[in-house]
Design an enzyme around this catalytic site. Structure first.
Site, short mmCIF file in Angstrom:
data_model
loop_
_atom_site.label_atom_id
_atom_site.label_comp_id
_atom_site.label_asym_id
_atom_site.label_seq_id
_atom_site.Cartn_x
_atom_site.Cartn_y
_atom_site.Cartn_z
N TYR A 238 32.60 41.57 36.10
CA TYR A 238 32.55 42.36 34.85
C TYR A 238 31.47 43.44 34.94
CZ TYR A 238 35.82 38.88 33.59
OH TYR A 238 36.92 38.08 33.62
N HIS A 385 44.55 39.73 44.38
CA HIS A 385 44.03 39.84 43.02
C HIS A 385 42.85 40.81 42.98
CE1 HIS A 385 42.04 38.77 39.26
NE2 HIS A 385 41.03 38.23 39.90
N PHE A 386 41.93 40.67 43.95
CA PHE A 386 40.74 41.53 43.79
C PHE A 386 40.90 42.91 44.39
CE2 PHE A 386 38.87 38.74 47.26
CZ PHE A 386 38.66 39.72 48.22
N HIS A 387 41.97 43.13 45.17
CA HIS A 387 42.21 44.52 45.56
C HIS A 387 42.84 45.31 44.41
CE1 HIS A 387 41.00 43.24 49.53
NE2 HIS A 387 40.88 44.52 49.83
N ARG A 448 43.50 33.11 53.28
CA ARG A 448 42.66 34.31 53.30
C ARG A 448 41.63 34.16 54.41
NH1 ARG A 448 38.49 33.84 48.11
NH2 ARG A 448 37.65 35.72 49.09
N ARG A 449 40.94 35.23 54.76
CA ARG A 449 39.82 35.21 55.69
C ARG A 449 40.16 34.55 57.01
NH1 ARG A 449 34.79 33.50 51.73
NH2 ARG A 449 34.41 35.62 51.08
FE1 HAS Z 1 39.11 37.66 39.10
C1 HAS Z 1 38.72 35.56 41.82
C2 HAS Z 1 39.94 34.99 37.13
C3 HAS Z 1 39.35 39.75 36.35
C4 HAS Z 1 37.51 40.15 40.85
N1 HAS Z 1 38.30 37.83 40.97
C5 HAS Z 1 38.27 36.87 41.95
C6 HAS Z 1 37.65 37.38 43.12
C7 HAS Z 1 37.25 38.67 42.83
C8 HAS Z 1 37.68 38.94 41.48
C9 HAS Z 1 36.50 39.63 43.74
O1 HAS Z 1 39.72 31.94 37.26
C10 HAS Z 1 37.51 36.65 44.47
C11 HAS Z 1 36.19 36.04 44.72
C12 HAS Z 1 36.21 35.37 46.07
O2 HAS Z 1 35.99 36.08 47.07
O3 HAS Z 1 36.48 34.18 46.14
N2 HAS Z 1 39.61 37.41 37.13
C13 HAS Z 1 39.95 36.25 36.54
C14 HAS Z 1 40.31 36.50 35.14
C15 HAS Z 1 40.15 37.84 34.93
C16 HAS Z 1 39.70 38.40 36.17
C17 HAS Z 1 40.75 35.49 34.13
N3 HAS Z 1 38.56 39.58 38.67
C18 HAS Z 1 38.73 40.24 37.48
C19 HAS Z 1 38.16 41.55 37.56
C20 HAS Z 1 37.63 41.67 38.83
C21 HAS Z 1 37.90 40.42 39.52
C22 HAS Z 1 38.13 42.53 36.43
C23 HAS Z 1 36.90 42.79 39.47
C24 HAS Z 1 36.61 43.94 38.92
N4 HAS Z 1 39.33 35.67 39.43
C25 HAS Z 1 39.61 34.74 38.47
C26 HAS Z 1 39.53 33.40 39.06
C27 HAS Z 1 39.19 33.56 40.41
C28 HAS Z 1 39.06 35.00 40.59
C29 HAS Z 1 39.76 32.11 38.41
C30 HAS Z 1 38.97 32.46 41.46
C31 HAS Z 1 40.24 32.15 42.14
C32 HAS Z 1 40.08 31.29 43.37
O4 HAS Z 1 40.88 30.36 43.53
O5 HAS Z 1 39.19 31.53 44.21
C33 HAS Z 1 40.36 38.54 33.60
O6 HAS Z 1 39.18 39.21 33.21
C34 HAS Z 1 41.48 39.50 33.62
C35 HAS Z 1 41.78 40.08 32.26
C36 HAS Z 1 42.61 41.31 32.36
C37 HAS Z 1 43.73 41.56 31.69
C38 HAS Z 1 44.47 42.84 31.95
C39 HAS Z 1 44.36 43.81 30.78
C40 HAS Z 1 45.03 45.08 31.12
C41 HAS Z 1 44.53 46.32 30.92
C42 HAS Z 1 45.31 47.51 31.37
C43 HAS Z 1 46.13 48.10 30.23
C44 HAS Z 1 46.93 49.25 30.68
C45 HAS Z 1 47.03 50.44 30.00
C46 HAS Z 1 47.86 51.52 30.56
C47 HAS Z 1 46.33 50.71 28.73
C48 HAS Z 1 44.27 40.60 30.72
C49 HAS Z 1 43.21 46.56 30.26
C50 HAS Z 1 48.98 51.84 29.63
C51 HAS Z 1 50.23 51.38 30.23
C52 HAS Z 1 51.38 51.18 29.58
C53 HAS Z 1 52.61 50.81 30.35
C54 HAS Z 1 51.50 51.22 28.11
#
Ligand code: HAS
Ligand code: CU
Length: 564
Positions: A238, A385-387, A448-449
């Site tokens: 974040y 996921h993280f790319h 991975r890795r």
């Molecule tokens: Fe994650 C693993 C859960 C967000 C980065 N995450 C990682 C790792 C990285 C990373 C680097 O619960 C790997 C670490 C490693 O090396 O082991 N992550 C989440 C969840 C969210 C989330 C619940 N992650 C991120 C963000 C990252 C990031 C942001 C970097 C910047 N993640 C995990 C979990 C793991 C994990 C587990 C561990 C898994 C494992 O097994 O190792 C949430 O914050 C995501 C919420 C986001 C949304 C999307 C909202 C959409 C938006 C776009 C709207 C589009 C618009 C365009 C407005 C709900 C805001 C208009 C378009 C139209 C068509 C109208």
């Protein structure tokens, strides 16, 4: 109806007044993007590895193994690029919004300390003494230069908080009773969150890694170290995301030709990100032993809560973009989408980054649930996921910001807007292809890795032949993104060394808002930043004391390993 974001936001200060501050941000920005350039160049080796092509033998003696390359790729991109750009960005924006001089001595000290730490860690990675990957899980052991270097980088990244809080305090004194202007509020919240987040890595470094690598202790506790790492390692995502959200909320609407729809909702999203980001790091340890199942259940629920501010963001930002598109003449259900200024590379980068984040965020919600994570943990799904998140949402947004920021900082014209636009699309298509292939291969169990291309070809095909189409996508995606990066850096350096142009010195595109902060109870409550920081600390301790106590009372003593 419409209210200006802050009285000073739209004024263009004279070049002389802010020349020093611009130089400061330029130093941070260019150093970060130089690190990213090296990181991306190594990244393509990681992608071809999965497609079965091993390029490492051709890179002797510079890169000895896949794991050395992967360590450099992860540390340079995820830490050095982000820490430099974010630190400069978060000090500069409030200074411009509030029209106040930041503590320049401290800002430059931050830069120097971060650079020193980076050089120490880079030395240890390039001499192959610290191929411990960017998570540096012990008992994998690296050199003291690596751990001490990373420690300095993290310490430096905390200093901008003092710079921002000092400006906020001075502004508040001059404007009693008024809420903090929006961009300053967002910058302060991000850095307060990061202060609490960094405590985990700080404890890991000071009590475990630094003394161990210096030979003061002879064994290490891998579980305790991992747990402290993820205390920081989750909220760091974040810390990468929120600075990008600042431009998405407070600048993109104006760049797209519209306004931000709601100031209070923006603050609510940032407040929720402050409170929920830090206590959930154990969701990276669902498969680790030694953590009670009840805690893993609680952390699942808390992790799903931290998705809420991003869902708020999706709706607020989509509505702001729709408003912009309709103002530009877009009609019907999706006509506004086509009417956005797609030829503007900065806008295209940010909107495409948001599109990628729909998929990155959805994958995150899968990871968040303990049961589903068991299917994808430690597979290629996670890098996919993280790319899409840090690799596209954060990086592509900052690439897009560069297209107006560099002219703003240097007074030089953007070099080849067409090439800039091409770089954006190539990066987006490359990363989406990578993301598709990686998620698919991960679901089929590709780890991975893993230096899979180092296997004899027959064995590689026996193990991964069935998912080869997915792995080819990973390889192709990496190469397309690489082409995007080449185009991007031509524009980046072309602008830095390009022609001076008085008209290039564009103002920061701070957006106007439709629903302003006046009279909003959310704004008043959210502005009590000290109180919310304390609440976050209490929730964090409530989750982490039961996690850490059994580890502290039943320590593990493991000897170190140097594998590669
Ligand atoms: Fe994650 C693993 C859960 C967000 C980065 N995450 C990682 C790792 C990285 C990373 C680097 O619960 C790997 C670490 C490693 O090396 O082991 N992550 C989440 C969840 C969210 C989330 C619940 N992650 C991120 C963000 C990252 C990031 C942001 C970097 C910047 N993640 C995990 C979990 C793991 C994990 C587990 C561990 C898994 C494992 O097994 O190792 C949430 O914050 C995501 C919420 C986001 C949304 C999307 C909202 C959409 C938006 C776009 C709207 C589009 C618009 C365009 C407005 C709900 C805001 C208009 C378009 C139209 C068509 C109208
Ligand atoms: Cu996480």
């Amino acid at each position: 109806m419409s209210a200006v974001l802050s009285p000073t936001a739209l004024s263009v200060p004279t070049t002389q007044e802010i020349a020093g501050e611009k130089k400061m941000l330029l130093a941070f920005w260019v150093t970060g993007f130089l690190a990213l350039m090296v990181g991306i160049a190594i990244g393509v080796l990681q992608s071809t590895n999965y497609a079965g092509i091993d390029l490492y033998p051709y890179l002797q003696p510079f890169l000895k193994t896949y794991y050395q390359g992967l360590t450099l790729h992860g540390v340079l991109n995820a830490f050095v690029f982000t820490f430099f750009t974010i630190s400069g960005w978060l000090m500069y924006l409030p200074a411009r919004e509030l029209n106040l001089k930041p503590m320049m001595g401290l800002a430059w000290f931050t830069y120097g300390l971060m650079l020193l730490g980076t050089l120490m860690a880079a030395y240890a990675m390039f001499d192959n003494s610290s191929s411990v990957l960017y998570t540096f899980y012990p008992p994998l052991e690296g050199s003291p230069w690596f751990y001490l270097g990373i420690t300095l980088v993290v310490v430096a990244s905390l200093l901008p908080l003092a710079v921002v809080l000092d400006m906020r305090a001075r502004w508040k004194k001059a404007h009693p009773g008024e809420p903090t202007p929006l961009v300053t509020f967002m910058s302060a919240t991000t850095l307060l969150m990061w202060l609490l987040a960094a405590l985990g890595a700080a404890m890991e470094a000071v009590f475990l890694l630094d003394p161990w690598s210096l030979g003061l202790t002879h064994t290490i506790d891998p579980l305790l170290a991992r747990t402290l790492f993820w205390w920081t390692g989750h909220p760091i995502v974040y810390y990468w995301l929120m600075p990008g959200y600042i431009t998405i909320y407070a600048m993109l609407p104006r760049q797209a030709g519209g306004k931000l729809v709601s100031d209070p909702l923006t603050r609510l999203a940032f407040l929720l990100l402050l409170v929920f980001s830090v206590p959930v790091g154990t969701h990276h340890q669902y498969t680790d032993p030694g953590i009670a199942p009840v805690i893993k259940g609680v952390v699942t629920a808390l992790t799903l809560s931290v998705a809420i501010p991003s869902l708020i963001t999706a709706f607020t930002v989509a509505l702001s973009l729709e408003y912009a598109g309709r103002r530009r003449g877009g009609k019907g259900l999706m006509g506004w989408w086509m009417a956005l200024p797609w030829k503007d590379a900065s806008v295209a980068a940010q909107v495409l980054a948001l599109v990628s984040f729909i998929f990155g965020g959805a994958g995150g919600i899968v990871n968040a649930s303990w049961q589903l994570d068991n299917v994808v943990h430690n597979t290629l799904w996670i890098p996919a996921h993280f790319h899409l998140t840090v690799g596209t949402m954060t990086t592509l947004v900052f690439m897009g910001v560069s297209f107006w920021l560099l002219p703003h900082l240097t007074g030089r014209r953007l070099y080849s807007p067409k090439l800039a636009l091409a770089s954006v699309w190539l990066w987006f298509i490359g990363m989406m292809t990578w993301g598709l292939g990686g998620h698919w291969a991960g679901m089929d169990g590709v780890p991975r890795r893993s230096w899979v291309s180092g296997l004899p070809h027959g064995q590689y095909m026996r193990l991964y032949g069935a998912v080869h189409p997915a792995l080819i996508l990973v390889g192709i995606g990496g190469v397309i993104a690489m082409l995007g990066a080449v185009a991007f850096y031509i524009v980046f350096f072309g602008t830095l060394f390009g022609r001076k142009d008085a008209k290039a010195m564009v103002a920061i595109p701070f957006a106007e808002v439709i629903a302003g902060p006046q009279g909003s109870i959310i704004v008043r409550i959210a502005d009590r930043l000290g109180f919310w920081t304390l609440v976050t600390l209490i929730i964090t301790l409530a989750v982490y004391i039961p996690v850490l106590w059994p580890m502290i009372t039943h320590p593990i003593h493991a000897p170190g390993f140097v594998l590669w």
